[in-house]
Design an enzyme around this catalytic site. Structure first.
Site, PDB file in Angstrom:
ATOM      1  N   ASP A 182       0.848  -1.195   0.000  1.00  0.00           N
ATOM      2  CA  ASP A 182       0.000   0.000   0.000  1.00  0.00           C
ATOM      3  C   ASP A 182       0.884   1.246   0.000  1.00  0.00           C
ATOM      4  O   ASP A 182       2.094   1.164   0.255  1.00  0.00           O
ATOM      5  CB  ASP A 182      -0.942   0.011   1.209  1.00  0.00           C
ATOM      6  CG  ASP A 182      -0.204   0.097   2.538  1.00  0.00           C
ATOM      7  OD1 ASP A 182       0.852  -0.576   2.678  1.00  0.00           O
ATOM      8  OD2 ASP A 182      -0.655   0.827   3.435  1.00  0.00           O
TER       9      ASP A 182
ATOM     10  N   GLU B 216       0.147  -0.861   5.828  1.00  0.00           N
ATOM     11  CA  GLU B 216       1.256  -0.290   6.600  1.00  0.00           C
ATOM     12  C   GLU B 216       1.116   1.212   6.779  1.00  0.00           C
ATOM     13  O   GLU B 216       1.402   1.742   7.844  1.00  0.00           O
ATOM     14  CB  GLU B 216       2.588  -0.609   5.915  1.00  0.00           C
ATOM     15  CG  GLU B 216       3.804  -0.486   6.842  1.00  0.00           C
ATOM     16  CD  GLU B 216       4.374   0.921   6.930  1.00  0.00           C
ATOM     17  OE1 GLU B 216       5.140   1.171   7.870  1.00  0.00           O
ATOM     18  OE2 GLU B 216       4.062   1.783   6.068  1.00  0.00           O
TER      19      GLU B 216
HETATM   20 ZN   LIG Z   1       7.090   2.078   4.107  1.00  0.00          ZN
HETATM   21 ZN   LIG Z   2       5.575   4.893   4.418  1.00  0.00          ZN
END
Ligand SMILES: [Zn+2]
Ligand SMILES: [Zn+2]
Ligand SMILES: [Zn+2]
Ligand SMILES: [Zn+2]
Lengths: 482, 482
Positions: free
Chosen positions: A104, A171
């Site tokens: 992501d 993340e």
């Molecule tokens: Zn990263």
């Molecule tokens: Zn990042």
């Protein structure tokens, strides 16, 4: 072995156009995890990952589902964590490396100030830079592993280690569900069985010239100091001088936490910091870094220390305490003469070994309570310990690091710097603590890549040599004596 | 004289329904000066004032125009200042009293929490209260003067002083243009010629039972402390411990301004405060006030002092220093780990004789510069002195006050308290300084009237007895030996 690495590297060079196209294909999918409207593209990116991993010979590819979340007022599915194995030949006799990355990205709009379309990879041949959202954080490094596997197959070189991939799609949005998945898989699953070492490529070189291996991260302990007195905000004309003012109390307490020179005044904190050794000090001396680099990074001449080693140690191996702000006070423009009735001061410490949030909470609470008693205020104080995270430190003399150092020497012709980062990467701590194995942070990009910013880039040389580096690292792992 | 006062008072009692209706007519005009949409009603209220003044025998009624202003994005005319004279009989042999009041009001919406329509005067006969926006601030007191004049005419009693009225329509919105008008009229006009004393009825009793005369107001000096360092906000993970943080510097400086006990730490400030005399101290001893009253007002038990006199003196005759907030720091909810790069700390002092903004600015600047040097920070500090206002103090033994005290004794049967207010009423200072005459603040309403709040009220007894008090005061003025 050298011949094997050379063959793989040569193959990557031969594939140069192909590996750039692979990154372009990935950047073209706007897998922004923080925006519900983009959730379908995040899931599309997971599918792209699975297909790419399959294409270079991975097996046992699984979508680990994490359930649903509420985002922007709607219920959406969390993107899956992509698990995959790479095994060939006498796999049971090989070491196994766990690799983590994320597919992501941060949001990006051309109107934010990008010079090019953020979700179209632009290769600027003059500067040798590849611009695009995710180019360096973290699609470039993630695809580096795929490029490396592809080159092995095309060059007919057997990968001398087993790989276990964990690629996350949340993340940039708090890694929702990841810690629980790792704990659950560790306790009940079989995926993490047999892992010998871990590697994450999701940080950056210290500067722009020299590769580094990162073996430490600071932790954090965040506090909210609530002080309340009057039932409502008061006018200073009517009540100034009459009542104990929460703001006066807050400034009295928060000014006693840290000096303008950065010295933390909370008793017991300094004693927790592991002493500096000569070996460690030498690492700071050789680092590719200057006072001017820091002045460039802050856009100012405001470093507390005037020499490189002290500046690096302040970031990497010593704790710090920052005052962030006040909730409930007058924060707008103008000149309001208010006595705020109920305020919350915010501050946090960055933690280094052997500090832990639990130990720090105890010391902060004891100190603030003692200082509060000295004030003689009739107001009410409450200290709230918010999220905390332990510091992480790996042994840079472990064979995992030795293998990476040899790989850097092989690909770049230099010994890497051994850095520690001032901030946190929570997943690193999770893997290191849960699996109990050595973990290496092996960055591909440079300090000036601009992750999370406009005009994010990765230098094409970092991307291509980085793909080679990942391959060389695994061959050195195989050759290392565990 | 007593018979004259009695006649006027009896006439006001006889007019009770009429004077309440007059206030109802005024409250019904929503003369909200802070809202461009209400500007026509403010001007309508000026016309209502002119007509009412004419109806009770005033002459020389003038609209002093102040030009235009930009409000809520549109250009609107400022409401006029209404000037009027009242003279009869051997006017040149009488004393002349200047009266100031304002005919504009604060905004009010029923949905703010009013129990009744804010612009419809509601008489609650059970509690004896008249509810409505402007009932006590300042339409009630302003109309008190008109009621008093009307009663004189109806009772056939000659007013033994001349009056000069100045009624403003922008008081709740910064009195735009008023200071300039007063200065201009004083220098070039004839309206203020021959004024012997001034009276303003636009403040409140200290409590709810005993009338007071107010002879002092604190001034103010407001400061913005700018501290800047890095070019942009930094992340505490990367830069915590590395740079001089503006927030740490700000807390170090602002914590040295005042103690939690309210003691101002800036050298030279205390020396400016005029010493307490026995005569003055006795005024605090007899005041209708208790520690519990202050605890009720703040909704808390947070007074610094534990006895009535100290609390009153803290508000009325000593300076104070309050910290209001920080612009540019993290002020929202949550736990952001930011190092703010550029912040502005706001604080102000309340001033008492013989402090002036100029003297205070000098002391604050010298102290902050000295303390700043001690910090050894590489950041940049700039102190900005914002708006300031001098304190005001009148001689409560002046015949203007003696007349008011006799009038209180006559109407209420008690000696008034002699109070000072902690806040500022800038126009009081302007009149006192420009005309060089004694000025009296003669409140009609009670401390709990809720000016500027929802459910603003004036007790019908305060309104009716207050109208009598204004008449009695003028008769005592005439009788006084100047
Ligand atoms: Zn990263
Ligand atoms: Zn990042
Ligand atoms: Zn008023
Ligand atoms: Zn008002």
């Amino acid at each position: 072995m050298s011949s094997a690495i050379d063959k793989v590297s040569a193959q990557i060079d031969a594939n140069r156009a192909g590996v750039i196209q692979r990154l372009a294909d990935a950047v073209a999918i706007p897998s922004v995890s923080g925006d519900a409207a983009h959730r379908p593209q995040v899931i599309q990116m997971a599918q792209w990952m699975a297909k790419s991993l399959e294409g270079v010979g991975c097996e046992n590819i699984k979508f680990k589902e994490l359930g649903k979340q509420t985002l922007d007022g709607q219920e959406v599915s969390l993107p899956p964590v992509v698990f995959a194995d790479y095994r060939e030949g006498k796999a049971d006799a090989k070491k196994t490396v766990l690799v983590y990355g994320h597919y992501d990205v941060q949001p990006a709009l051309k109107s934010d100030g990008w010079n090019t379309e953020p979700f179209k990879l632009e290769y600027d041949e003059k500067t040798g830079r590849l611009y695009g959202r995710g180019s360096t954080d973290d699609k470039g490094p993630v695809i580096g592993w795929i490029n490396m596997l592809e080159a092995h197959r095309q060059a007919g070189v057997e990968l001398p280690v087993n790989l276990k991939f964990v690629f996350e799609g949340m993340e940039e949005s708090g890694s929702v569900g990841l810690d629980e998945l790792i704990a659950h898989e560790h306790a009940q699953g079989s995926f993490f069985k047999g892992v010998d070492a871990c590697c994450i490529s999701d940080n950056y070189w210290l500067g722009t010239k020299k590769p580094c291996l990162t073996h430490g991260l600071r932790g954090v302990a965040y506090f909210k100091l609530h002080i309340s007195g009057p039932a409502a905000d008061l006018h200073s004309g009517l009540f100034g001088g009459v009542v104990h003012e929460p703001m006066t109390d807050l400034f009295a307490i928060m000014s006693k936490l840290v000096t303008p020179q950065g010295d933390i005044l909370i008793p017991g904190i300094k004693e927790l910091v592991t002493p500096l050794t000569d070996e460690e000090f030498k690492r700071y001396q050789v680092m590719d870094f200057s006072v001017q680099d820091m002045e460039g990074a802050t856009g100012s001449k405001t470093t507390i220390a005037d020499d490189k080693e002290k500046i690096l140690m302040a970031r990497m191996r010593y704790p710090s305490l920052s005052l962030h702000g006040i909730e409930g006070a007058f924060s707008e423009a103008g000149t309001k003469t208010v006595i705020p009735a109920k305020i919350v001061g915010k501050f946090s410490l960055r933690l280094v070994p052997d500090m832990t949030p639990a130990k720090v909470n105890e010391l902060v609470e004891a100190y603030i309570n003692a200082e509060w008693k000295k004030l003689g205020s009739k107001n009410t104080l409450r200290l709230e310990a918010e999220h905390g995270g332990k510091p992480w430190l790996a042994d840079p003399n472990h064979w995992n690091y030795e293998a990476a150092a040899k790989a850097v020497q092989k690909i770049y012709g230099v010994a890497p710097d051994y850095t520690r980062e001032g901030g946190s990467i929570p997943v690193a701590l999770t893997f290191a603590e849960t699996l109990g194995k050595n973990l290496l942070l092996l960055p591909l990009g440079r300090a000036d890549d601009g992750a999370h910013s406009t005009n994010e880039k990765i230098d094409v040389s970092n991307y291509v040599e980085g793909s080679k580096l990942l391959g060389a690292y695994l061959h050195e792992i195989a050759a290392a004596t565990a």
